[in-house]
Design a protein around this motif. Sequence first.
Motif, PDB file in Angstrom:
ATOM      1  N   SER A  56       0.841  -1.196   0.000  1.00  0.00           N
ATOM      2  CA  SER A  56       0.000   0.000   0.000  1.00  0.00           C
ATOM      3  C   SER A  56       0.878   1.248   0.000  1.00  0.00           C
ATOM      4  N   GLY A  57       0.381   2.309  -0.645  1.00  0.00           N
ATOM      5  CA  GLY A  57       1.116   3.563  -0.685  1.00  0.00           C
ATOM      6  C   GLY A  57       1.945   3.693  -1.943  1.00  0.00           C
ATOM      7  N   ALA A  58       2.052   4.920  -2.443  1.00  0.00           N
ATOM      8  CA  ALA A  58       2.813   5.172  -3.659  1.00  0.00           C
ATOM      9  C   ALA A  58       4.302   5.229  -3.335  1.00  0.00           C
ATOM     10  N   SER A  59       5.092   4.699  -4.252  1.00  0.00           N
ATOM     11  CA  SER A  59       6.535   4.725  -4.068  1.00  0.00           C
ATOM     12  C   SER A  59       7.083   6.106  -4.381  1.00  0.00           C
ATOM     13  N   ARG A  60       8.183   6.479  -3.741  1.00  0.00           N
ATOM     14  CA  ARG A  60       8.802   7.778  -3.951  1.00  0.00           C
ATOM     15  C   ARG A  60      10.167   7.606  -4.583  1.00  0.00           C
ATOM     16  N   THR A  61      10.515   8.553  -5.456  1.00  0.00           N
ATOM     17  CA  THR A  61      11.843   8.555  -6.035  1.00  0.00           C
ATOM     18  C   THR A  61      12.838   9.129  -5.020  1.00  0.00           C
ATOM     19  N   TYR A  62      14.119   9.072  -5.379  1.00  0.00           N
ATOM     20  CA  TYR A  62      15.152   9.573  -4.478  1.00  0.00           C
ATOM     21  C   TYR A  62      14.985  11.070  -4.230  1.00  0.00           C
ATOM     22  N   PHE A  63      14.740  11.842  -5.299  1.00  0.00           N
ATOM     23  CA  PHE A  63      14.620  13.286  -5.141  1.00  0.00           C
ATOM     24  C   PHE A  63      13.315  13.664  -4.447  1.00  0.00           C
ATOM     25  N   GLN A  64      12.278  12.871  -4.582  1.00  0.00           N
ATOM     26  CA  GLN A  64      11.057  13.120  -3.820  1.00  0.00           C
ATOM     27  C   GLN A  64      11.305  12.894  -2.332  1.00  0.00           C
ATOM     28  N   ASP A  65      12.105  11.894  -2.022  1.00  0.00           N
ATOM     29  CA  ASP A  65      12.466  11.633  -0.630  1.00  0.00           C
ATOM     30  C   ASP A  65      13.316  12.777  -0.078  1.00  0.00           C
ATOM     31  N   VAL A  66      14.229  13.294  -0.916  1.00  0.00           N
ATOM     32  CA  VAL A  66      15.055  14.432  -0.505  1.00  0.00           C
ATOM     33  C   VAL A  66      14.177  15.647  -0.225  1.00  0.00           C
ATOM     34  N   LYS A  67      13.217  15.900  -1.118  1.00  0.00           N
ATOM     35  CA  LYS A  67      12.312  17.036  -0.941  1.00  0.00           C
ATOM     36  C   LYS A  67      11.500  16.897   0.342  1.00  0.00           C
ATOM     37  N   ARG A  68      11.018  15.690   0.625  1.00  0.00           N
ATOM     38  CA  ARG A  68      10.221  15.468   1.836  1.00  0.00           C
ATOM     39  C   ARG A  68      11.050  15.745   3.087  1.00  0.00           C
ATOM     40  N   ARG A  69      12.287  15.258   3.116  1.00  0.00           N
ATOM     41  CA  ARG A  69      13.146  15.495   4.282  1.00  0.00           C
ATOM     42  C   ARG A  69      13.493  16.980   4.418  1.00  0.00           C
ATOM     43  N   PHE A  70      13.704  17.647   3.284  1.00  0.00           N
ATOM     44  CA  PHE A  70      14.059  19.058   3.338  1.00  0.00           C
ATOM     45  C   PHE A  70      12.892  19.907   3.832  1.00  0.00           C
ATOM     46  N   VAL A  71      11.689  19.610   3.358  1.00  0.00           N
ATOM     47  CA  VAL A  71      10.510  20.382   3.755  1.00  0.00           C
ATOM     48  C   VAL A  71      10.231  20.217   5.243  1.00  0.00           C
ATOM     49  N   HIS A  72      10.528  19.053   5.801  1.00  0.00           N
ATOM     50  CA  HIS A  72      10.279  18.814   7.222  1.00  0.00           C
ATOM     51  C   HIS A  72      11.358  19.430   8.119  1.00  0.00           C
ATOM     52  N   ASN A  73      12.415  19.966   7.509  1.00  0.00           N
ATOM     53  CA  ASN A  73      13.460  20.633   8.283  1.00  0.00           C
ATOM     54  C   ASN A  73      13.075  22.107   8.434  1.00  0.00           C
ATOM     55  N   LYS A  74      12.533  22.472   9.599  1.00  0.00           N
ATOM     56  CA  LYS A  74      11.993  23.812   9.796  1.00  0.00           C
ATOM     57  C   LYS A  74      13.075  24.885   9.704  1.00  0.00           C
ATOM     58  N   VAL A  75      14.253  24.614  10.263  1.00  0.00           N
ATOM     59  CA  VAL A  75      15.331  25.607  10.231  1.00  0.00           C
ATOM     60  C   VAL A  75      15.752  25.885   8.792  1.00  0.00           C
ATOM     61  N   ALA A  76      15.891  24.827   8.000  1.00  0.00           N
ATOM     62  CA  ALA A  76      16.288  25.002   6.606  1.00  0.00           C
ATOM     63  C   ALA A  76      15.226  25.742   5.809  1.00  0.00           C
ATOM     64  N   MET A  77      13.952  25.460   6.077  1.00  0.00           N
ATOM     65  CA  MET A  77      12.884  26.129   5.340  1.00  0.00           C
ATOM     66  C   MET A  77      12.823  27.613   5.694  1.00  0.00           C
ATOM     67  N   VAL A  78      12.959  27.948   6.977  1.00  0.00           N
ATOM     68  CA  VAL A  78      12.970  29.358   7.373  1.00  0.00           C
ATOM     69  C   VAL A  78      14.156  30.074   6.742  1.00  0.00           C
ATOM     70  N   SER A  79      15.310  29.439   6.740  1.00  0.00           N
ATOM     71  CA  SER A  79      16.499  30.029   6.124  1.00  0.00           C
ATOM     72  C   SER A  79      16.294  30.216   4.622  1.00  0.00           C
ATOM     73  N   PHE A  80      15.642  29.239   3.998  1.00  0.00           N
ATOM     74  CA  PHE A  80      15.395  29.318   2.553  1.00  0.00           C
ATOM     75  C   PHE A  80      14.522  30.521   2.203  1.00  0.00           C
ATOM     76  N   PHE A  81      13.409  30.679   2.909  1.00  0.00           N
ATOM     77  CA  PHE A  81      12.505  31.784   2.602  1.00  0.00           C
ATOM     78  C   PHE A  81      13.117  33.135   2.971  1.00  0.00           C
ATOM     79  N   LEU A  82      13.887  33.173   4.055  1.00  0.00           N
ATOM     80  CA  LEU A  82      14.546  34.430   4.433  1.00  0.00           C
ATOM     81  C   LEU A  82      15.593  34.820   3.400  1.00  0.00           C
TER      82      LEU A  82
END
Length: 339
Positions: A27-53
Amino acid sequence: MSQYLPPEETEFQYVSNDLSNIPQEVSGASRTYFQDVKRRFVHNKVAMVSFFLLILIVLIAFVGPFFVPTDPNTQNVLFANLPPKLGNLNIPGLNGMQTVGGKTINAYQAAHVPHGTYYLFGTDYLGRDLFARILYGTRLSIIVAIVATLLDLLIGVPYGIISGLASERVDTFLQRVIEIISSVPDLIVVILLLIVLKPGLTSIIIAIAFTGWITMARLIRAQVFKLKQNEYVLASETLGESKWKISIRHLLPNLSSTIIIQTMFSIPTAIFFEAFLSFIGIGIPAPSASLGTLMNDGQKAFHFLPYQMWIPAIILSLIMITTNLLGDGMRDAFDPQSD
């Protein structure tokens, strides 16, 4: 033959041997490597705040001058060293008040500034608008960093791949060249280049890129040594593919994470180095402004007019901190076991 035990005397209860009714699909859709990278990056709050700033700073630096038509080099000595002022708001530090001879006065009234004219970051010793100069200076520092980093990529990545795939004799020669360049302090190399070249934006970019590619080349070479032992690379060599095709098809896709991460760490290094060169007086020539030249001008009157140095220093610090935190977040996203 094992002895049958009643259910109350066993830890497990017998259900059935028939597995036909149990769903076998995943069950569940499989993710590619870069989709997995994106998911981990989005869940990193410090990195996301730094990115938008960081995006906000870049947008203000590049779009802001279109909305602030003031020429950053226009001088008006009658309005020299005015403090920051935001309209008619009575906000401490932004109300145009200044302490002179132990008395607090309205600097704008004392200088007979026309009503409705105010300077958000104040003015410098020549009466130039610091807000406009910081906008242009930030943009110039970012341009220097981005172009110098692109030159690092264009030189360091091919150099590292060639060194990693070439024969031992060629690799040894290429590494001796790197050791010779890196054995001389970067500041001495840059000063010598700036003496030979005409001072200016192009000279600064070439000087920073002259030694900045070495770290990239070494990292790429180390990764190539690891990747070329994999089965798919050995199979490609066995099938007769050229090293050029192997580099494009197999090595570059697997080197993308290393290249992206190192690029993110190269940008703040280039920004700081440009600011340092401008601060000591061998960087961007006057009257052009960069964060380094603005801090150099501000430190001369730091005890009396600290805002002239604090504002560009804070902006430089924000760029450095957000870029480094963003690089850390991208490293963790691409390689979660890096810690």
